[in-house]
Design a protein around this motif. Structure first.
Motif, PDB file in Angstrom:
ATOM      1  N   LYS A 656       0.833  -1.209   0.000  1.00  0.00           N
ATOM      2  CA  LYS A 656       0.000   0.000   0.000  1.00  0.00           C
ATOM      3  C   LYS A 656       0.868   1.259   0.000  1.00  0.00           C
ATOM      4  O   LYS A 656       0.605   2.210  -0.747  1.00  0.00           O
ATOM      5  CB  LYS A 656      -0.912  -0.021   1.233  1.00  0.00           C
ATOM      6  N   GLU A 657       1.939   1.270   0.821  1.00  0.00           N
ATOM      7  CA  GLU A 657       2.821   2.433   0.917  1.00  0.00           C
ATOM      8  C   GLU A 657       3.625   2.617  -0.372  1.00  0.00           C
ATOM      9  O   GLU A 657       3.804   3.747  -0.849  1.00  0.00           O
ATOM     10  CB  GLU A 657       3.762   2.279   2.110  1.00  0.00           C
ATOM     11  N   LEU A 658       4.104   1.518  -0.946  1.00  0.00           N
ATOM     12  CA  LEU A 658       4.881   1.606  -2.184  1.00  0.00           C
ATOM     13  C   LEU A 658       4.027   2.142  -3.331  1.00  0.00           C
ATOM     14  O   LEU A 658       4.475   2.981  -4.120  1.00  0.00           O
ATOM     15  CB  LEU A 658       5.454   0.233  -2.554  1.00  0.00           C
ATOM     16  N   LYS A 659       2.788   1.679  -3.407  1.00  0.00           N
ATOM     17  CA  LYS A 659       1.889   2.173  -4.455  1.00  0.00           C
ATOM     18  C   LYS A 659       1.567   3.650  -4.242  1.00  0.00           C
ATOM     19  O   LYS A 659       1.423   4.417  -5.192  1.00  0.00           O
ATOM     20  CB  LYS A 659       0.603   1.329  -4.478  1.00  0.00           C
ATOM     21  N   ARG A 660       1.477   4.061  -2.962  1.00  0.00           N
ATOM     22  CA  ARG A 660       1.252   5.478  -2.661  1.00  0.00           C
ATOM     23  C   ARG A 660       2.411   6.336  -3.168  1.00  0.00           C
ATOM     24  O   ARG A 660       2.212   7.476  -3.593  1.00  0.00           O
ATOM     25  CB  ARG A 660       1.074   5.670  -1.157  1.00  0.00           C
ATOM     26  N   GLN A 661       3.627   5.750  -3.147  1.00  0.00           N
ATOM     27  CA  GLN A 661       4.812   6.467  -3.627  1.00  0.00           C
ATOM     28  C   GLN A 661       4.996   6.348  -5.134  1.00  0.00           C
ATOM     29  O   GLN A 661       6.013   6.778  -5.679  1.00  0.00           O
ATOM     30  CB  GLN A 661       6.065   5.943  -2.909  1.00  0.00           C
ATOM     31  N   GLY A 662       4.003   5.744  -5.800  1.00  0.00           N
ATOM     32  CA  GLY A 662       4.055   5.674  -7.260  1.00  0.00           C
ATOM     33  C   GLY A 662       4.786   4.471  -7.812  1.00  0.00           C
ATOM     34  O   GLY A 662       5.170   4.463  -8.990  1.00  0.00           O
ATOM     35  N   VAL A 663       4.978   3.443  -6.999  1.00  0.00           N
ATOM     36  CA  VAL A 663       5.687   2.245  -7.443  1.00  0.00           C
ATOM     37  C   VAL A 663       4.691   1.132  -7.751  1.00  0.00           C
ATOM     38  O   VAL A 663       3.874   0.769  -6.891  1.00  0.00           O
ATOM     39  CB  VAL A 663       6.672   1.745  -6.356  1.00  0.00           C
ATOM     40  N   GLU A 664       4.734   0.613  -8.980  1.00  0.00           N
ATOM     41  CA  GLU A 664       3.909  -0.550  -9.314  1.00  0.00           C
ATOM     42  C   GLU A 664       4.507  -1.793  -8.654  1.00  0.00           C
ATOM     43  O   GLU A 664       5.729  -1.976  -8.694  1.00  0.00           O
ATOM     44  CB  GLU A 664       3.884  -0.778 -10.822  1.00  0.00           C
ATOM     45  N   VAL A 665       3.660  -2.650  -8.066  1.00  0.00           N
ATOM     46  CA  VAL A 665       4.139  -3.873  -7.441  1.00  0.00           C
ATOM     47  C   VAL A 665       3.576  -5.056  -8.217  1.00  0.00           C
ATOM     48  O   VAL A 665       2.352  -5.264  -8.266  1.00  0.00           O
ATOM     49  CB  VAL A 665       3.729  -3.960  -5.953  1.00  0.00           C
ATOM     50  N   ILE A 666       4.480  -5.821  -8.844  1.00  0.00           N
ATOM     51  CA  ILE A 666       4.085  -6.940  -9.701  1.00  0.00           C
ATOM     52  C   ILE A 666       4.690  -8.230  -9.162  1.00  0.00           C
ATOM     53  O   ILE A 666       5.887  -8.272  -8.872  1.00  0.00           O
ATOM     54  CB  ILE A 666       4.554  -6.709 -11.148  1.00  0.00           C
ATOM     55  N   MET A 667       3.880  -9.271  -9.027  1.00  0.00           N
ATOM     56  CA  MET A 667       4.364 -10.563  -8.532  1.00  0.00           C
ATOM     57  C   MET A 667       4.637 -11.503  -9.702  1.00  0.00           C
ATOM     58  O   MET A 667       3.777 -11.713 -10.554  1.00  0.00           O
ATOM     59  CB  MET A 667       3.324 -11.191  -7.595  1.00  0.00           C
ATOM     60  N   LEU A 668       5.845 -12.048  -9.743  1.00  0.00           N
ATOM     61  CA  LEU A 668       6.205 -13.101 -10.687  1.00  0.00           C
ATOM     62  C   LEU A 668       6.502 -14.345  -9.880  1.00  0.00           C
ATOM     63  O   LEU A 668       7.413 -14.362  -9.064  1.00  0.00           O
ATOM     64  CB  LEU A 668       7.439 -12.709 -11.503  1.00  0.00           C
ATOM     65  N   THR A 669       5.719 -15.404 -10.076  1.00  0.00           N
ATOM     66  CA  THR A 669       5.886 -16.599  -9.259  1.00  0.00           C
ATOM     67  C   THR A 669       5.873 -17.858 -10.111  1.00  0.00           C
ATOM     68  O   THR A 669       5.257 -17.896 -11.186  1.00  0.00           O
ATOM     69  CB  THR A 669       4.762 -16.684  -8.199  1.00  0.00           C
ATOM     70  N   GLY A 670       6.556 -18.858  -9.627  1.00  0.00           N
ATOM     71  CA  GLY A 670       6.551 -20.149 -10.303  1.00  0.00           C
ATOM     72  C   GLY A 670       5.310 -20.956  -9.984  1.00  0.00           C
ATOM     73  O   GLY A 670       5.071 -22.020 -10.553  1.00  0.00           O
ATOM     74  N   ASP A 671       4.497 -20.446  -9.052  1.00  0.00           N
ATOM     75  CA  ASP A 671       3.271 -21.134  -8.656  1.00  0.00           C
ATOM     76  C   ASP A 671       2.237 -21.046  -9.770  1.00  0.00           C
ATOM     77  O   ASP A 671       2.390 -20.292 -10.739  1.00  0.00           O
ATOM     78  CB  ASP A 671       2.725 -20.515  -7.361  1.00  0.00           C
ATOM     79  N   ASN A 672       1.150 -21.774  -9.617  1.00  0.00           N
ATOM     80  CA  ASN A 672       0.127 -21.828 -10.654  1.00  0.00           C
ATOM     81  C   ASN A 672      -0.739 -20.581 -10.695  1.00  0.00           C
ATOM     82  O   ASN A 672      -0.718 -19.756  -9.777  1.00  0.00           O
ATOM     83  CB  ASN A 672      -0.761 -23.069 -10.433  1.00  0.00           C
TER      84      ASN A 672
END
Length: 828
Positions: A656-672
């Motif tokens: 939430k704080e990172l997005k407030r600072q204008g940072v996109e948060v993207i998850m890349l996972t080996g899971d399904n």
């Protein structure tokens, strides 16, 4: 045409630049690019140039560097005796890092900028013991005195090198004041009506008194400034001391000449009594004020490395070794891997290891930055430097000496503190032309006042030209970046944010995308088996085979399965031909049966039949955020195992704080896809991508970078290492693997995303501090030099005395350091 050659003898970026310069001056060379890391020189030339020409150029430079063909066997050229490797105990470095990592064996001044070299903070603290009755007895561990038999006691810590430097300068400062104050009084007394001093003897005799009192200041207490000035001129590394040396040197020599040969000077240079206006007081006051600046800098420098010293204090000097039930106090340097250590209430934990007996609460705030003590019990890991609570426990030493987490933190902080930020390159370009421009301005000032100034023109010209030389301060520019970096890196370490180099600090402030792994990054990384579903065969038998295969894997999911099997008393068997397939799963043979355990990609790869028959059950579990692995024996699916891994409580807050600072948060996972979607939805991520192999993560980051994005990548596994290395900023969870940590630019000791928020805030604060320093340094010189030149005189009748200019110059660099020290109070 372009050729590549091997280069030997380079130790730092300064060497690289020097070699590049020498080779580029060889006739016929159009372009030279020298790589310090690869030890290669790429040389472009119009026509082929024999390698002997390059060898001759390097030999004429002193023979410190060698050049050879790519297939040549080359020995390193002999280095200067004064140069050694960075971070060695007892070495000295330039606080402005003019020559990169170059260090020296002895104290002195930097050959480039002339500043006092600063002693490296030793990365190992050694306790020494002495006998209270025989102080000549000194040893590195406790024991008894060989003379009287008394127990040896710890020696009091001696003063640091910074203290020695400060004390030495302080002594010279007191001596300077002793001679400077009388000179100043004699000179200023001319303004007093009916000067009482002139009733004792004439001014020409008082001039001789000033001269005699000036000699100790010029030739002893402040002689080092003239030495540095001379060295800077003959090496053409022009710096602050060039200006100070020229300015005070001209004033001193002019005064001697005026005192000895007054008849040679025009009337405007003379007093009513026929003596020449002398500047002994300006000489000694300026030099003494510069010395004051050096004194204050020496004091401030000791505070900038305070974080490393505080970290070093965390390590205890002693530990209690337990051998066959008998306890013995030993030095921590005598602890070996596998030793059993007793940690008593309130003691610092001496090395990294695992609790084997007992439990306690451990204060880990000095390592992680988190104030709440952590409960530890049998089989839990503990780190050196952390503080035990109110209980006693036994631990086994697993990492000692330089391998401990504390030692690695200290080394990383030390290395990062001495690295250069890219913004420093701008400063270097300015500094390269700064001193020659100031000298030119001083000459122009002299000429203008001489031609157009009021009478006595030559006096005004000389005084203002000297003031221009004295007020300019290139070292304020040079210190602006390294001081902020040093304090900022230390502040990060105290809050569990370990920064590998200054470039990482600068780039972290620019990131607009954060790529994150799931397991161990967004989640706790402590998965547990929820259930095993077996469609064919015995559940205990299948579970035993699953656990047997996973014994050979380092993945957190594997450890969860092994622990679950042991709790069910499942039998573990010998595994042959084990293979871990990154991003898919594991395979192996048990009693000629092929066991496959992993996701649907592995099932397809292994051509497992009928695994889709249970896919609906698997999908239902995945939609709940569970991780599911298929179990196949001899290419036939026999069931699946469901694993849960709780999302870290801090992840949602951090995202939430990172997005407030204008940072996109993207998850890349080996899971399904289903599991990934459930986690992404719960955490409100900007985007996600599932079923990612290491190469997929790498390609995704490259694609973002191609679009102009500044990408940070956070991960903790071996499969994250390529992506961590590719990202503009790789962020490793301290709870992860050594490979991931080695590939990253930033390591978070605690291992959660709130650490990334701290790193982002720290980066922003450090870059803001650097820009403040650079602004003040540029503005100071931009305004100070014109004022010293006399630009205000036509409008307000104001001139700047060389003595006031010296005071302003001395405090300019000190103000930069003091501003950098404000970062120590930063709340992350």
């Amino acid at each position: 045409m372009k050729h590549q050659y091997k280069i030997a003898g380079m130790t730092c970026n300064g060497c690289r630049s020097h070699v590049e310069k020498i080779l580029s001056e060889v006739q016929g060379v159009s372009k030279v690019d020298v790589s310090l890391t690869e030890k290669l020189a790429t040389i472009e030339m119009e026509n082929h140039i024999p390698i002997e020409n390059f060898k001759k150029a390097l030999l004429e430079d002193g023979g410190s560097y060698k050049i050879g063909m790519l297939d040549d066997e080359m020995e390193e050229a002999p280095k200067e005796k004064s140069v050694s490797k960075p971070n060695e105990v007892g070495k000295f470095y330039c606080p402005m890092h003019c020559e990169g990592d170059k260090v020296y064996d002895k104290a002195g001044d930097c050959p480039v900028c002339g500043m006092d070299l600063v002693k490296q903070t030793p990365l190992v603290q050694t306790a020494q013991y002495t006998c209270p009755m025989h102080p000549e007895i000194i040893q590195d561990k406790p024991g008894s005195c060989p003379i009287c038999g008394m127990d040896l006691v710890p020696m009091q810590p001696t003063s640091s090198e910074e203290d020695k430097t400060y004390l030495g300068l302080s002594k010279k400062m007191k001596l300077s004041l002793l001679f400077t104050i009388p000179v100043f009084i004699i000179s200023m007394s001319e303004m007093i009506p009916n000067n009482p001093l002139f009733q004792i003897m004439d001014l020409k005799y008082w001039n001789w008194v000033q001269f005699i009192l000036t000699i100790p200041v010029v030739f002893y207490t402040c002689w080092m400034f003239f030495e540095r000035a001379w060295k800077s001129i003959i090496t053409w590394n022009l710096n602050m001391f060039t200006l100070i040396g020229i300015g005070t040197g001209v004033a001193f020599l002019f005064s001697i000449f005026g005192m000895l040969f007054p008849s040679l000077f025009p009337v405007e240079f003379k007093t009513a009594g026929g003596t020449v206006h002398l500047y002994f007081e300006a000489t000694v006051v300026v030099l003494t004020l510069v010395l004051l600046g050096q004194l204050l800098e020496a004091k401030a420098h000791s505070k900038t490395s305070g974080a490393i010293k505080e970290l070093l204090k965390l390590a205890p000097t002693e530990a209690t070794l337990v051998v066959d039930g008998v306890e013995k106090v030993i030095s921590i340097h005598d602890i070996n891997k596998g030793d059993l250590i007793r940690v008593k209430p309130g003691e610092k934990i001496p090395v990294d290891g695992k609790i084997t007996e007992g439990s306690s609460t451990i204060d880990e705030s000095m390592i992680t930055g988190e104030p709440i003590p952590v409960d530890k019990t049998k089989d839990d890991l503990v780190s050196s430097g952390t503080i035990n609570g109110t209980k006693s426990f036994l631990m086994i030493a697993e990492k000692v000496g330089a391998e401990t987490l504390l030692s690695q933190i200290v080394k990383m902080v030390s290395d990062a503190s001495h690295s250069r930020a890219p913004i420093q390159n701008v400063v270097d370009k300015v500094a390269k032309y700064f001193v020659p421009i100031v000298v030119l301005i001083s000459v122009i000032t002299f000429v203008i006042w001489w031609q157009f100034g009021p009478e006595p023109k030559l006096v005004y010209a000389l005084v203002n030209a000297i003031a221009v030389l004295i007020i300019a301060c290139p070292c304020a520019l040079g210190l602006a970046t390294p001081m902020s970096v040093m304090v900022g890196v230390g502040k990060g370490a105290q809050n569990g944010v370990l920064i590998k180099n200054a470039e990482a600090i600068e780039n972290m402030n620019k990131i607009d995308v954060l790529i994150t792994d799931k397991t161990g990054t967004l989640t706790e990384g402590k998965p547990s088996v929820e259930k095993i579903v077996v469609k064919e065969g015995s559940e205990v038998d299948v579970l035993g085979k699953v656990a047997s295969i996973n014994q050979n894997s380092e993945h957190p999911l594997a450890a969860a399965m092994v622990n679950f099997a042991k709790s069910k008393n499942a039998k573990l068997q010998k595994v042959e031909k084990f293979e871990s397939i990154t991003g898919k799963g594991v395979i192996g043979f048990i009693n000629d049966e092929k066991i496959s355990l992993g996701n649907h990609k592995l099932m397809e790869q292994e051509e497992v039949s009928e695994f889709k028959a249970i896919e609906e059950e698997v999908i239902a579990a995945q939609k709940l955020g569970k991780t599911v692995s298929y179990i196949a024996i001899n290419k036939k699916v026999v069931g699946y195992i469901t694993i849960t891994d709780a999302i870290k409580a801090s992840s949602l807050e951090a995202i939430k704080e990172l997005k407030r600072q204008g940072v996109e948060v993207i998850m890349l996972t080996g899971d399904n896809e289903k599991t990934a979607k459930a986690v992404a939805s719960e955490l409100n991520l900007s985007d996600f991508k599932a079923s990612c192999l290491p190469q997929d993560k790498l390609a995704y980051i490259k694609n973002l970078q191609a679009k102009g994005k500044i990408v940070a990548m956070a991960g903790d596994g071996i499969n994250d290492a390529p992506a961590l290395a590719q990202a503009d900023i790789g962020i490793a969870m301290g709870t992860g693997t050594d490979v991931a940590i080695e590939s990253a630019k930033i390591t978070l000791v605690k291992g959660d995303l709130l650490g990334i928020v701290k790193a982002k805030n720290l980066s922003h604060a450090v870059m803001k501090n650097i820009k403040q320093n650079l602004f003040f340094a540029f503005i100071y010189n931009s305004l100070g030099i014109p004022v010293a030149a006399g630009i205000l005189y036509p409008f307000f009748g104001l001139l700047l005395s060389p003595m006031i200019a010296a005071l302003a110059m001395s405090f300019s660099s000190v103000s930069v350091i003091v501003n950098a020290l404000r970062l120590r109070t930063l709340k992350l």
